[in-house]
Design a protein around this motif. Structure first.
Motif, PDB file in Angstrom:
ATOM      1  N   GLY A 105       0.978  -1.217   0.194  1.00 42.21           N
ATOM      2  CA  GLY A 105       0.117  -0.067  -0.059  1.00 42.21           C
ATOM      3  C   GLY A 105       0.810   1.196  -0.283  1.00 42.21           C
ATOM      4  N   LEU A 106       0.482   2.410  -0.473  1.00 42.60           N
ATOM      5  CA  LEU A 106       1.013   3.542  -0.666  1.00 42.60           C
ATOM      6  C   LEU A 106       0.185   4.768  -0.260  1.00 42.60           C
ATOM      7  N   ARG A 107       0.607   5.506   0.567  1.00 44.98           N
ATOM      8  CA  ARG A 107      -0.061   6.805   0.749  1.00 44.98           C
ATOM      9  C   ARG A 107       0.460   7.849  -0.308  1.00 44.98           C
ATOM     10  N   ALA A 108      -0.173   8.823  -0.200  1.00 52.22           N
ATOM     11  CA  ALA A 108       0.210   9.987  -1.409  1.00 52.22           C
ATOM     12  C   ALA A 108       1.566  10.486  -0.827  1.00 52.22           C
ATOM     13  N   GLU A 109       2.005  10.412   0.464  1.00 52.74           N
ATOM     14  CA  GLU A 109       3.112  10.831   1.118  1.00 52.74           C
ATOM     15  C   GLU A 109       4.311   9.882   0.863  1.00 52.74           C
ATOM     16  N   THR A 110       3.980   8.666   0.857  1.00 48.54           N
ATOM     17  CA  THR A 110       5.103   7.776   0.698  1.00 48.54           C
ATOM     18  C   THR A 110       5.435   7.605  -1.098  1.00 48.54           C
ATOM     19  N   TYR A 111       4.402   7.796  -1.914  1.00 48.99           N
ATOM     20  CA  TYR A 111       4.564   7.981  -3.152  1.00 48.99           C
ATOM     21  C   TYR A 111       5.404   9.173  -3.545  1.00 48.99           C
ATOM     22  N   VAL A 112       5.062  10.148  -3.096  1.00 57.50           N
ATOM     23  CA  VAL A 112       5.903  11.454  -2.942  1.00 57.50           C
ATOM     24  C   VAL A 112       7.471  11.458  -2.623  1.00 57.50           C
ATOM     25  N   ASP A 113       7.558  10.463  -1.450  1.00 56.90           N
ATOM     26  CA  ASP A 113       8.850  10.167  -1.062  1.00 56.90           C
ATOM     27  C   ASP A 113       9.716   9.241  -2.071  1.00 56.90           C
ATOM     28  N   ALA A 114       8.996   8.639  -2.804  1.00 53.97           N
ATOM     29  CA  ALA A 114       9.718   7.726  -3.879  1.00 53.97           C
ATOM     30  C   ALA A 114      10.152   8.667  -4.824  1.00 53.97           C
ATOM     31  N   LEU A 115       9.288   9.741  -5.397  1.00 55.11           N
ATOM     32  CA  LEU A 115       9.545  10.641  -6.321  1.00 55.11           C
ATOM     33  C   LEU A 115      10.617  11.478  -5.782  1.00 55.11           C
ATOM     34  N   ALA A 116      10.918  11.789  -4.439  1.00 48.99           N
ATOM     35  CA  ALA A 116      12.073  12.449  -4.096  1.00 48.99           C
ATOM     36  C   ALA A 116      12.929  11.824  -3.983  1.00 48.99           C
ATOM     37  N   GLU A 117      13.156  10.369  -3.912  1.00 47.30           N
ATOM     38  CA  GLU A 117      14.477   9.746  -4.205  1.00 47.30           C
ATOM     39  C   GLU A 117      15.195   9.930  -5.548  1.00 47.30           C
ATOM     40  N   GLY A 118      14.180  10.478  -6.375  1.00 45.46           N
ATOM     41  CA  GLY A 118      14.811  10.602  -7.775  1.00 45.46           C
ATOM     42  C   GLY A 118      13.955   9.679  -8.779  1.00 45.46           C
ATOM     43  N   LEU A 119      13.224   8.678  -8.264  1.00 45.20           N
ATOM     44  CA  LEU A 119      12.488   7.891  -9.133  1.00 45.20           C
ATOM     45  C   LEU A 119      11.516   8.544  -9.853  1.00 45.20           C
ATOM     46  N   HIS A 120      11.122   8.261 -11.176  1.00 45.86           N
ATOM     47  CA  HIS A 120      10.168   8.553 -12.061  1.00 45.86           C
ATOM     48  C   HIS A 120       8.901   7.518 -11.819  1.00 45.86           C
ATOM     49  N   ASP A 121       7.685   7.724 -12.456  1.00 46.19           N
ATOM     50  CA  ASP A 121       6.646   6.752 -12.473  1.00 46.19           C
ATOM     51  C   ASP A 121       7.337   5.501 -13.116  1.00 46.19           C
ATOM     52  N   GLU A 122       7.934   5.622 -14.020  1.00 46.81           N
ATOM     53  CA  GLU A 122       8.384   4.305 -15.106  1.00 46.81           C
ATOM     54  C   GLU A 122       9.343   3.455 -14.157  1.00 46.81           C
ATOM     55  N   ASP A 123       9.870   4.414 -13.220  1.00 51.52           N
ATOM     56  CA  ASP A 123      11.059   3.591 -12.389  1.00 51.52           C
ATOM     57  C   ASP A 123      10.488   2.998 -11.196  1.00 51.52           C
ATOM     58  N   ILE A 124       9.282   3.556 -10.717  1.00 49.71           N
ATOM     59  CA  ILE A 124       8.588   2.865  -9.558  1.00 49.71           C
ATOM     60  C   ILE A 124       7.927   1.441 -10.202  1.00 49.71           C
ATOM     61  N   LEU A 125       7.402   1.714 -11.406  1.00 47.61           N
ATOM     62  CA  LEU A 125       6.684   0.590 -12.154  1.00 47.61           C
ATOM     63  C   LEU A 125       7.744  -0.561 -12.322  1.00 47.61           C
ATOM     64  N   ALA A 126       8.801  -0.177 -12.783  1.00 47.56           N
ATOM     65  CA  ALA A 126       9.936  -1.154 -13.235  1.00 47.56           C
ATOM     66  C   ALA A 126      10.578  -2.020 -11.836  1.00 47.56           C
ATOM     67  N   ILE A 127      10.574  -1.192 -10.633  1.00 44.02           N
ATOM     68  CA  ILE A 127      10.974  -1.851  -9.494  1.00 44.02           C
ATOM     69  C   ILE A 127       9.765  -2.893  -8.857  1.00 44.02           C
ATOM     70  N   LEU A 128       8.377  -2.601  -9.100  1.00 41.41           N
ATOM     71  CA  LEU A 128       7.574  -3.212  -8.560  1.00 41.41           C
ATOM     72  C   LEU A 128       7.445  -4.649  -9.678  1.00 41.41           C
ATOM     73  N   ASP A 129       7.685  -4.486 -10.733  1.00 44.38           N
ATOM     74  CA  ASP A 129       7.749  -5.652 -11.939  1.00 44.38           C
ATOM     75  C   ASP A 129       8.809  -6.388 -11.712  1.00 44.38           C
ATOM     76  N   LYS A 130      10.120  -5.940 -11.242  1.00 45.73           N
ATOM     77  CA  LYS A 130      11.203  -6.561 -11.117  1.00 45.73           C
ATOM     78  C   LYS A 130      11.218  -7.543  -9.819  1.00 45.73           C
TER      79      LYS A 130
END
Length: 281
Positions: free
Chosen positions: A36-61
Protein backbone atom coordinates in the motif's frame (compact mmCIF):
# COMPACT_ATOMS: atom_id res chain seq x y z
CA UNK A 1 -1.94 -18.12 -9.41
CA UNK A 2 -2.41 -14.79 -7.68
CA UNK A 3 -4.64 -14.60 -4.63
CA UNK A 4 -8.18 -13.41 -5.29
CA UNK A 5 -7.87 -10.85 -2.49
CA UNK A 6 -4.32 -9.46 -2.61
CA UNK A 7 -2.74 -9.54 0.83
CA UNK A 8 -1.31 -6.07 1.13
CA UNK A 9 1.16 -4.54 3.55
CA UNK A 10 -0.44 -1.17 4.22
CA UNK A 11 1.81 1.86 3.96
CA UNK A 12 2.05 2.69 7.66
CA UNK A 13 3.01 -0.89 8.59
CA UNK A 14 6.48 -0.30 7.14
CA UNK A 15 6.63 3.34 8.18
CA UNK A 16 7.88 6.29 6.17
CA UNK A 17 11.66 6.08 6.65
CA UNK A 18 12.55 3.42 4.09
CA UNK A 19 13.45 3.64 0.44
CA UNK A 20 10.84 2.51 -2.05
CA UNK A 21 12.68 -0.55 -3.32
CA UNK A 22 13.50 -1.65 0.23
CA UNK A 23 9.78 -1.50 1.01
CA UNK A 24 8.99 -3.67 -2.01
CA UNK A 25 11.74 -6.19 -1.22
CA UNK A 26 10.68 -6.54 2.44
CA UNK A 27 7.05 -7.08 1.46
CA UNK A 28 7.91 -9.64 -1.21
CA UNK A 29 10.26 -11.57 1.07
CA UNK A 30 7.59 -11.75 3.79
CA UNK A 31 4.98 -13.19 1.42
CA UNK A 32 2.78 -10.22 0.61
CA UNK A 33 1.12 -9.84 -2.79
CA UNK A 34 1.21 -6.08 -2.81
CA UNK A 35 2.16 -2.90 -1.04
CA UNK A 36 0.00 0.00 0.00
CA UNK A 37 1.12 3.55 -0.62
CA UNK A 38 -0.03 6.81 0.87
CA UNK A 39 0.28 9.95 -1.23
CA UNK A 40 3.17 10.87 1.08
CA UNK A 41 5.12 7.65 0.54
CA UNK A 42 4.58 7.92 -3.21
CA UNK A 43 5.99 11.47 -3.13
CA UNK A 44 8.89 10.18 -1.02
CA UNK A 45 9.67 7.74 -3.85
CA UNK A 46 9.67 10.62 -6.32
CA UNK A 47 11.96 12.55 -3.96
CA UNK A 48 14.45 9.67 -4.19
CA UNK A 49 14.79 10.60 -7.84
CA UNK A 50 12.46 7.90 -9.13
CA UNK A 51 9.98 8.58 -11.91
CA UNK A 52 6.72 6.75 -12.42
CA UNK A 53 8.33 4.38 -14.90
CA UNK A 54 11.09 3.59 -12.39
CA UNK A 55 8.56 2.83 -9.66
CA UNK A 56 6.64 0.51 -11.99
CA UNK A 57 9.88 -1.16 -13.06
CA UNK A 58 10.87 -1.83 -9.44
CA UNK A 59 7.48 -3.39 -8.71
CA UNK A 60 7.72 -5.52 -11.84
CA UNK A 61 11.30 -6.55 -11.05
CA UNK A 62 10.19 -8.06 -7.75
CA UNK A 63 6.87 -9.44 -8.99
CA UNK A 64 4.86 -7.03 -6.83
CA UNK A 65 2.03 -4.55 -7.25
CA UNK A 66 0.71 -1.52 -5.45
CA UNK A 67 -2.77 -2.64 -4.39
CA UNK A 68 -3.86 0.04 -1.92
CA UNK A 69 -3.90 3.85 -2.25
CA UNK A 70 -4.58 6.33 0.53
CA UNK A 71 -5.45 8.81 2.14
CA UNK A 72 -7.88 11.63 1.33
CA UNK A 73 -8.88 13.72 4.36
CA UNK A 74 -10.70 16.96 5.21
CA UNK A 75 -13.08 16.38 2.33
CA UNK A 76 -16.11 17.67 4.26
CA UNK A 77 -14.63 21.14 4.74
CA UNK A 78 -16.21 24.02 2.84
CA UNK A 79 -12.80 25.62 2.34
CA UNK A 80 -10.11 23.01 1.76
CA UNK A 81 -6.42 23.79 1.65
CA UNK A 82 -4.50 23.54 -1.59
CA UNK A 83 -2.40 20.85 0.07
CA UNK A 84 -5.47 18.65 0.47
CA UNK A 85 -6.68 19.40 -3.04
CA UNK A 86 -3.28 18.40 -4.45
CA UNK A 87 -3.21 15.30 -2.27
CA UNK A 88 -6.60 14.26 -3.61
CA UNK A 89 -5.40 14.66 -7.19
CA UNK A 90 -2.25 12.70 -6.32
CA UNK A 91 -4.40 9.80 -5.11
CA UNK A 92 -6.36 9.85 -8.38
CA UNK A 93 -3.07 9.77 -10.31
CA UNK A 94 -1.78 6.87 -8.19
CA UNK A 95 -4.91 4.84 -8.94
CA UNK A 96 -4.38 5.41 -12.66
CA UNK A 97 -0.68 4.59 -12.43
CA UNK A 98 -1.01 1.41 -10.38
CA UNK A 99 -4.37 0.14 -11.58
CA UNK A 100 -5.92 0.43 -8.11
CA UNK A 101 -9.65 1.05 -8.11
CA UNK A 102 -10.20 2.29 -4.55
CA UNK A 103 -8.90 5.10 -2.34
CA UNK A 104 -8.97 4.90 1.45
CA UNK A 105 -10.45 8.04 2.99
CA UNK A 106 -10.95 9.28 6.54
CA UNK A 107 -12.61 12.27 8.16
CA UNK A 108 -11.53 13.67 11.49
CA UNK A 109 -14.02 16.55 11.48
CA UNK A 110 -17.47 15.88 12.90
CA UNK A 111 -20.44 17.06 10.84
CA UNK A 112 -24.03 15.97 10.48
CA UNK A 113 -24.85 12.96 8.34
CA UNK A 114 -26.52 15.27 5.83
CA UNK A 115 -23.55 17.61 5.43
CA UNK A 116 -21.03 14.76 5.36
CA UNK A 117 -23.07 12.88 2.76
CA UNK A 118 -23.25 15.94 0.52
CA UNK A 119 -19.48 16.44 0.72
CA UNK A 120 -18.93 12.72 0.07
CA UNK A 121 -21.17 13.03 -2.98
CA UNK A 122 -19.01 15.89 -4.26
CA UNK A 123 -15.83 13.88 -3.64
CA UNK A 124 -17.27 10.89 -5.48
CA UNK A 125 -18.14 13.11 -8.43
CA UNK A 126 -14.54 14.38 -8.56
CA UNK A 127 -13.23 10.82 -8.24
CA UNK A 128 -15.19 9.64 -11.27
CA UNK A 129 -14.35 5.98 -11.89
CA UNK A 130 -12.40 5.59 -8.64
CA UNK A 131 -14.10 4.16 -5.56
CA UNK A 132 -14.05 6.28 -2.43
CA UNK A 133 -13.67 3.98 0.57
CA UNK A 134 -14.79 5.69 3.78
CA UNK A 135 -13.09 4.34 6.89
CA UNK A 136 -14.90 4.70 10.23
CA UNK A 137 -12.49 5.48 13.09
CA UNK A 138 -13.62 5.78 16.72
CA UNK A 139 -11.83 9.10 17.34
CA UNK A 140 -13.06 10.68 14.09
CA UNK A 141 -16.13 12.40 12.70
CA UNK A 142 -17.30 8.99 11.44
CA UNK A 143 -16.70 6.95 14.60
CA UNK A 144 -18.50 3.71 13.81
CA UNK A 145 -20.24 1.58 11.23
CA UNK A 146 -23.63 3.09 12.03
CA UNK A 147 -22.68 6.62 10.99
CA UNK A 148 -20.38 5.33 8.24
CA UNK A 149 -23.21 3.49 6.54
CA UNK A 150 -25.66 6.36 7.13
CA UNK A 151 -23.29 8.73 5.31
CA UNK A 152 -22.53 6.36 2.44
CA UNK A 153 -26.20 5.47 2.01
CA UNK A 154 -27.29 9.12 2.04
CA UNK A 155 -24.59 10.07 -0.46
CA UNK A 156 -26.23 7.59 -2.86
CA UNK A 157 -23.21 7.25 -5.16
CA UNK A 158 -22.22 4.03 -6.86
CA UNK A 159 -18.56 4.70 -6.04
CA UNK A 160 -19.13 5.53 -2.35
CA UNK A 161 -18.25 2.52 -0.20
CA UNK A 162 -16.82 1.56 3.19
CA UNK A 163 -13.52 0.21 4.46
CA UNK A 164 -13.49 -1.86 7.65
CA UNK A 165 -10.47 -2.10 9.96
CA UNK A 166 -10.17 -4.49 12.90
CA UNK A 167 -8.58 -1.96 15.24
CA UNK A 168 -11.15 0.72 14.54
CA UNK A 169 -13.97 -1.80 14.76
CA UNK A 170 -12.95 -3.08 18.18
CA UNK A 171 -12.06 0.31 19.63
CA UNK A 172 -15.51 1.59 18.61
CA UNK A 173 -16.84 -1.06 21.04
CA UNK A 174 -18.54 -2.98 18.26
CA UNK A 175 -18.89 -6.76 18.59
CA UNK A 176 -17.90 -8.90 15.61
CA UNK A 177 -21.55 -9.62 14.92
CA UNK A 178 -23.09 -9.91 11.46
CA UNK A 179 -26.13 -8.07 12.76
CA UNK A 180 -24.17 -4.80 12.61
CA UNK A 181 -23.72 -5.33 8.87
CA UNK A 182 -27.24 -6.61 8.23
CA UNK A 183 -28.46 -3.54 6.33
CA UNK A 184 -25.27 -3.03 4.32
CA UNK A 185 -24.89 -4.77 0.95
CA UNK A 186 -21.67 -6.79 0.86
CA UNK A 187 -20.50 -4.98 -2.27
CA UNK A 188 -20.67 -1.67 -0.39
CA UNK A 189 -17.58 -2.71 1.58
CA UNK A 190 -14.67 -2.29 -0.80
CA UNK A 191 -11.74 -3.53 1.29
CA UNK A 192 -10.58 -4.42 4.78
CA UNK A 193 -7.57 -3.89 7.00
CA UNK A 194 -6.64 -6.32 9.75
CA UNK A 195 -4.53 -6.10 12.90
CA UNK A 196 -5.11 -6.74 16.61
CA UNK A 197 -5.48 -4.71 19.81
CA UNK A 198 -4.37 -4.71 23.42
CA UNK A 199 -6.95 -5.77 25.99
CA UNK A 200 -6.98 -2.33 27.59
CA UNK A 201 -7.40 0.72 25.34
CA UNK A 202 -5.61 4.01 25.76
CA UNK A 203 -7.64 6.81 27.37
CA UNK A 204 -10.25 8.29 25.05
CA UNK A 205 -8.39 11.61 24.81
CA UNK A 206 -5.30 9.88 23.39
CA UNK A 207 -6.92 6.95 21.62
CA UNK A 208 -5.53 8.12 18.30
CA UNK A 209 -2.01 7.76 19.74
CA UNK A 210 -2.69 4.06 20.23
CA UNK A 211 -3.93 3.79 16.67
CA UNK A 212 -0.85 5.51 15.25
CA UNK A 213 1.81 3.89 17.45
CA UNK A 214 0.69 0.79 19.31
CA UNK A 215 -1.32 -1.66 17.23
CA UNK A 216 -0.58 -5.39 17.27
CA UNK A 217 -0.01 -7.94 14.54
CA UNK A 218 -3.08 -9.98 13.54
CA UNK A 219 -3.89 -12.69 16.06
CA UNK A 220 -1.44 -11.51 18.71
CA UNK A 221 -3.63 -9.35 20.95
CA UNK A 222 -7.03 -10.03 22.48
CA UNK A 223 -7.84 -12.33 19.57
CA UNK A 224 -10.10 -9.88 17.76
CA UNK A 225 -8.80 -10.62 14.29
CA UNK A 226 -10.22 -14.11 13.83
CA UNK A 227 -13.84 -13.21 14.71
CA UNK A 228 -13.52 -10.03 12.63
CA UNK A 229 -12.32 -11.99 9.58
CA UNK A 230 -14.99 -14.65 10.10
CA UNK A 231 -17.60 -11.88 10.09
CA UNK A 232 -16.20 -10.47 6.84
CA UNK A 233 -16.24 -13.91 5.22
CA UNK A 234 -19.75 -14.74 6.43
CA UNK A 235 -21.04 -11.44 5.04
CA UNK A 236 -19.75 -12.40 1.60
CA UNK A 237 -17.46 -9.39 1.32
CA UNK A 238 -14.92 -9.58 -1.50
CA UNK A 239 -12.21 -7.07 -0.61
CA UNK A 240 -10.29 -5.32 -3.38
CA UNK A 241 -7.37 -5.41 -0.95
CA UNK A 242 -6.87 -7.40 2.22
CA UNK A 243 -4.67 -4.89 3.98
CA UNK A 244 -2.52 -5.61 7.01
CA UNK A 245 -2.25 -2.29 8.82
CA UNK A 246 -0.17 -2.68 11.95
CA UNK A 247 1.05 0.76 12.98
CA UNK A 248 3.48 -0.14 15.73
CA UNK A 249 6.59 1.67 16.91
CA UNK A 250 7.74 -1.47 18.72
CA UNK A 251 7.42 -3.75 15.69
CA UNK A 252 8.89 -1.23 13.26
CA UNK A 253 11.89 -0.73 15.57
CA UNK A 254 12.92 -4.27 14.59
CA UNK A 255 13.43 -3.14 11.00
CA UNK A 256 11.17 -3.27 7.97
CA UNK A 257 12.04 -6.85 7.00
CA UNK A 258 11.08 -8.15 10.44
CA UNK A 259 8.01 -5.90 10.54
CA UNK A 260 6.87 -7.29 7.20
CA UNK A 261 7.54 -10.88 8.29
CA UNK A 262 5.87 -10.55 11.69
CA UNK A 263 2.73 -8.92 10.31
CA UNK A 264 2.40 -11.30 7.34
CA UNK A 265 2.92 -14.36 9.53
CA UNK A 266 0.21 -13.12 11.88
CA UNK A 267 -2.12 -12.52 8.95
CA UNK A 268 -1.43 -15.95 7.48
CA UNK A 269 -2.14 -17.68 10.81
CA UNK A 270 -5.45 -15.83 11.14
CA UNK A 271 -6.53 -16.58 7.58
CA UNK A 272 -5.57 -20.24 7.93
CA UNK A 273 -8.13 -20.54 10.71
CA UNK A 274 -10.79 -18.00 9.73
CA UNK A 275 -10.70 -17.80 5.92
CA UNK A 276 -8.31 -20.36 4.40
CA UNK A 277 -9.60 -19.73 0.87
CA UNK A 278 -8.28 -16.16 1.08
CA UNK A 279 -4.79 -17.49 1.75
CA UNK A 280 -4.72 -19.80 -1.24
CA UNK A 281 -3.69 -18.86 -4.76
Amino acid sequence: MARKYPITVSSWTLGDQCKFEDRVIAAKKAGYDGIGLRAETYVDALAEGLHDEDILAILDKHGMKCTEVEYIVQWAEDNRSYEQKYKEQMCFHMCELFGVKQINCGLMENYSVEHTAQKLRELCQRAGKWIIGVEPMPYSGIPDIKKGWAVVKAADCENAKLILDTWHWVRANQPCDLELLADIPADKIVSIQINDVWERPYAKSILRDESMHDRLAPGTGIGATIPFVKMIKAKGIEPAALGVEVISDAILAKGIEQAAKETFDGCAAVLKEAWPEALEG
